[in-house]
Design an enzyme around this catalytic site. Structure first.
Site, short mmCIF file in Angstrom:
data_model
loop_
_atom_site.label_atom_id
_atom_site.label_comp_id
_atom_site.label_asym_id
_atom_site.label_seq_id
_atom_site.Cartn_x
_atom_site.Cartn_y
_atom_site.Cartn_z
N SER A 61 0.81 -1.22 0.00
CA SER A 61 0.00 0.00 0.00
C SER A 61 0.85 1.28 0.00
O SER A 61 0.41 2.31 0.50
CB SER A 61 -0.96 0.01 1.19
N ARG A 62 2.05 1.18 -0.54
CA ARG A 62 2.98 2.31 -0.62
C ARG A 62 3.39 2.84 0.75
O ARG A 62 3.89 3.97 0.87
CB ARG A 62 2.40 3.48 -1.44
N LEU A 63 3.21 2.07 1.79
CA LEU A 63 3.63 2.49 3.12
C LEU A 63 5.06 2.00 3.35
O LEU A 63 5.35 1.22 4.26
CB LEU A 63 2.66 1.95 4.18
N HIS A 64 5.96 2.48 2.49
CA HIS A 64 7.34 2.02 2.50
C HIS A 64 8.07 2.50 3.75
O HIS A 64 7.70 3.50 4.38
CB HIS A 64 8.07 2.53 1.26
#
Length: 237
Positions: A208-211
């Protein structure tokens, strides 16, 4: 929808998206200096290429410079130097990057390994490598690469490929191949740079692009292995 060269309307293939499935990175897993993680991640990428073959050129590093007017330039080269005093590369000093760095030593670079959902970003200043280090590396290169360093006026315009090939042929006559490391002398205009880092960022892809973005920020003089000169901060993805 887009128009083709013939004027007909064609459908554009939709953008493919996928969720990143990396292991992530947590502060508790980090040492007090960036060097051990740099070593481990580079080694992991090289081993992944050997085992899986899906990380071609694991030492490819994108290098960004800016000229005296502030115009940025970026290119991908091979990281042929990696020590605790910083990652580095070799080049013709008259190349675009060489001229940029003469005018403005500020530099940024990135190692990126998409199949592993990992990247390392380096920000700092370019420092020329010692001539002895450059000579040792230059003599380790294949004969053709050493001749090519003389033959190519890197980044300058060329009328056609035959001009380059003629230059190579001429230098092959000047420096014949006797299968010795000193067959071809090191050009005065050729050398290397290392990055004296102010920041080293480790990027780890997550769903979810929560890198995860964990950054070592310099607080004092010292190298990448010195745990007393770095603080760690997390940055929003």
């Amino acid at each position: 929808m887009v128009k083709s060269a013939s004027g007909s309307v064609e459908a554009v293939e939709p953008i493919k998206r996928w969720d990143y499935d990396g292991d992530g990175l947590d502060e508790s897993a980090l040492p007090t200096a960036p060097w051990p993680v740099i070593e481990r991640w580079v080694t992991d990428a090289r081993r992944r290429q050997d085992a899986e073959g899906d990380v071609p050129e694991p030492d490819a590093i994108s290098v960004a410079t800016a000229d005296a007017d502030g115009q940025p330039h970026v290119r991908t080269v091979l990281m042929r130097y990696l020590e605790a005093d910083g990652p580095g590369f070799y080049t013709n000093f008259g190349s675009r990057k060489g001229l940029d760095l003469q005018a403005n030593p500020q530099i940024a670079a990135a190692l990126t390994w998409p199949p592993m959902f990992r990247a390392i970003r380096f920000t700092g200043r370019a420092v020329r490598l010692d001539r002895g280090i450059v000579t040792e590396y230059f003599q380790s290169r294949p004969y053709g690469s050493r001749v090519g360093a003389w033959a190519s006026h890197q980044s300058q315009s060329a009328p056609d490929r035959s001009a380059l090939e003629s230059s190579v042929a001429a230098y092959e006559q000047t420096f014949p191949d006797h299968d010795r490391p000193d067959d071809v002398p090191l050009p005065d205009f050729w050398g290397g740079y290392r990055i004296e880092c102010d920041e080293v960022e480790f990027w780890a892809g997550r769903a979810s692009r929560l890198h995860d973005r964990l950054v070592f920020v310099r607080t004092a003089a010292g190298d990448l292995a010195d745990g007393s000169v770095w603080r760690i901060e997390r940055r929003q993805p």
